[in-house]
Design a protein around this motif. Sequence first.
Motif, mmCIF file in Angstrom:
data_model
loop_
_atom_site.group_PDB
_atom_site.id
_atom_site.type_symbol
_atom_site.label_atom_id
_atom_site.label_comp_id
_atom_site.label_asym_id
_atom_site.label_seq_id
_atom_site.Cartn_x
_atom_site.Cartn_y
_atom_site.Cartn_z
ATOM 1 N N ASP A 1 48.523 75.224 -22.501
ATOM 2 C CA ASP A 1 48.050 76.327 -23.332
ATOM 3 C C ASP A 1 46.696 76.048 -23.967
ATOM 4 O O ASP A 1 46.060 76.958 -24.502
ATOM 5 N N PRO B 1 38.499 85.939 -18.547
ATOM 6 C CA PRO B 1 39.817 85.299 -18.618
ATOM 7 C C PRO B 1 40.254 84.553 -17.374
ATOM 8 O O PRO B 1 40.906 83.507 -17.471
ATOM 9 N N THR C 1 44.763 78.422 -14.181
ATOM 10 C CA THR C 1 45.829 77.417 -14.254
ATOM 11 C C THR C 1 45.690 76.348 -13.175
ATOM 12 O O THR C 1 46.385 75.337 -13.209
ATOM 13 N N HIS D 1 40.548 79.287 -25.476
ATOM 14 C CA HIS D 1 41.883 79.659 -25.956
ATOM 15 C C HIS D 1 42.056 81.181 -25.932
ATOM 16 O O HIS D 1 43.119 81.690 -25.537
ATOM 17 N N SER E 1 40.502 83.288 -23.924
ATOM 18 C CA SER E 1 40.582 83.711 -22.528
ATOM 19 C C SER E 1 41.964 83.443 -21.948
ATOM 20 O O SER E 1 42.488 84.241 -21.155
ATOM 21 N N ILE E 2 42.571 82.324 -22.337
ATOM 22 C CA ILE E 2 43.919 82.018 -21.864
ATOM 23 C C ILE E 2 44.893 83.106 -22.300
ATOM 24 O O ILE E 2 45.750 83.548 -21.519
ATOM 25 N N ALA E 3 44.782 83.546 -23.545
ATOM 26 C CA ALA E 3 45.692 84.569 -24.074
ATOM 27 C C ALA E 3 45.590 85.860 -23.259
ATOM 28 O O ALA E 3 46.610 86.510 -22.974
ATOM 29 N N ARG F 1 44.318 86.063 -20.115
ATOM 30 C CA ARG F 1 44.714 85.753 -18.741
ATOM 31 C C ARG F 1 46.216 85.900 -18.539
ATOM 32 O O ARG F 1 46.685 86.383 -17.503
ATOM 33 N N LYS F 2 46.984 85.504 -19.528
ATOM 34 C CA LYS F 2 48.447 85.541 -19.409
ATOM 35 C C LYS F 2 48.980 86.958 -19.206
ATOM 36 O O LYS F 2 50.056 87.134 -18.629
ATOM 37 N N LYS F 3 48.250 87.938 -19.698
ATOM 38 C CA LYS F 3 48.710 89.322 -19.524
ATOM 39 C C LYS F 3 47.935 90.069 -18.442
ATOM 40 O O LYS F 3 48.109 91.274 -18.277
ATOM 41 N N TYR G 1 48.041 89.395 -15.125
ATOM 42 C CA TYR G 1 48.728 89.442 -13.836
ATOM 43 C C TYR G 1 49.663 90.649 -13.775
ATOM 44 O O TYR G 1 50.592 90.759 -14.576
ATOM 45 N N HIS H 1 43.480 97.424 -19.613
ATOM 46 C CA HIS H 1 42.652 96.250 -19.885
ATOM 47 C C HIS H 1 41.207 96.593 -20.262
ATOM 48 O O HIS H 1 40.372 95.682 -20.366
#
Length: 269
Positions: A88, A139, A144, A209, A211-213, A215-217, A219, A233
């Motif tokens: 994370d 993002p 990963t 951090h 961008s990770i948040a 990125r998780k949504k 997909y 988006h």
Amino acid sequence: MRFATAAVMGAAIAISNPAMAWGPIGHRITGAIAQDNLSGVARAKVEILLGEVDLAEAATWPDEMRSDPAEFWQKTSPAWHYVTVAGDDYAPSDEPGQGDGLSALKRYTAVLRDPKASADDQRTALRFVVHIIGDLHQPLHVGTGTDRGGNAVKVTWFDKPTNLHTIWDSSMIEQRALAYSEYAHWLERSTTPQQVIQWNERNPMVWIHESIAIRKKAYPTDTALSYDYAYQHREDIDSRLKMAGVRIAAYLNWVFETPDAEAKTTKRR
């Protein structure tokens, strides 16, 4: 370009990745917003290095140069357009042997702040700094390591085959049918002074951090993407473009102004 040459010679591992974070329009948008938020000192130093070229034009240069057949552009620098985060939060173990966007940003920042660096080296460094900051706000450039930042995720965009990375790089931006200058102007009109102050964050770990948040949504459950996905988006895309532009300026303001201030403080002591 001493830094580039040294990087080519010192790279033990080299991989190619087609990811090109934000398409040309996205990068130009972030560069245009940054140009409008530069301090007087930073603006002057940018002009000294780039002449009549503004940050909107400079922002796309590292991607444009990837057509150059030289080893630096084909094998060494592609990894500097993204970071891979296994968990994370970014950890030192996430950095590959050939470096990544974060390590390249640090090195090129050092070149910009080095009074002994040549104008050519600093010009290259400036273009990379502007570009990389934009990349780290996309993002899917904080991936990963399992699907090449969404490049391996096959989807359709209005019934045309593509991949998820391309959707975020360019498809959703191009769907707005705006020139980069129009898009940047629209985004700047909706950016408040309070947001500029709030986004004045120069720590890349914070950008990563965030961008990770997102990125998780990013997909989708349905791979047939069109208006619904773009609508879901749109705020994410616009906010990342705005933040990237504001932060490019904040970063350059710091890079170009802090060394002089530190030198004066040291002399007074």
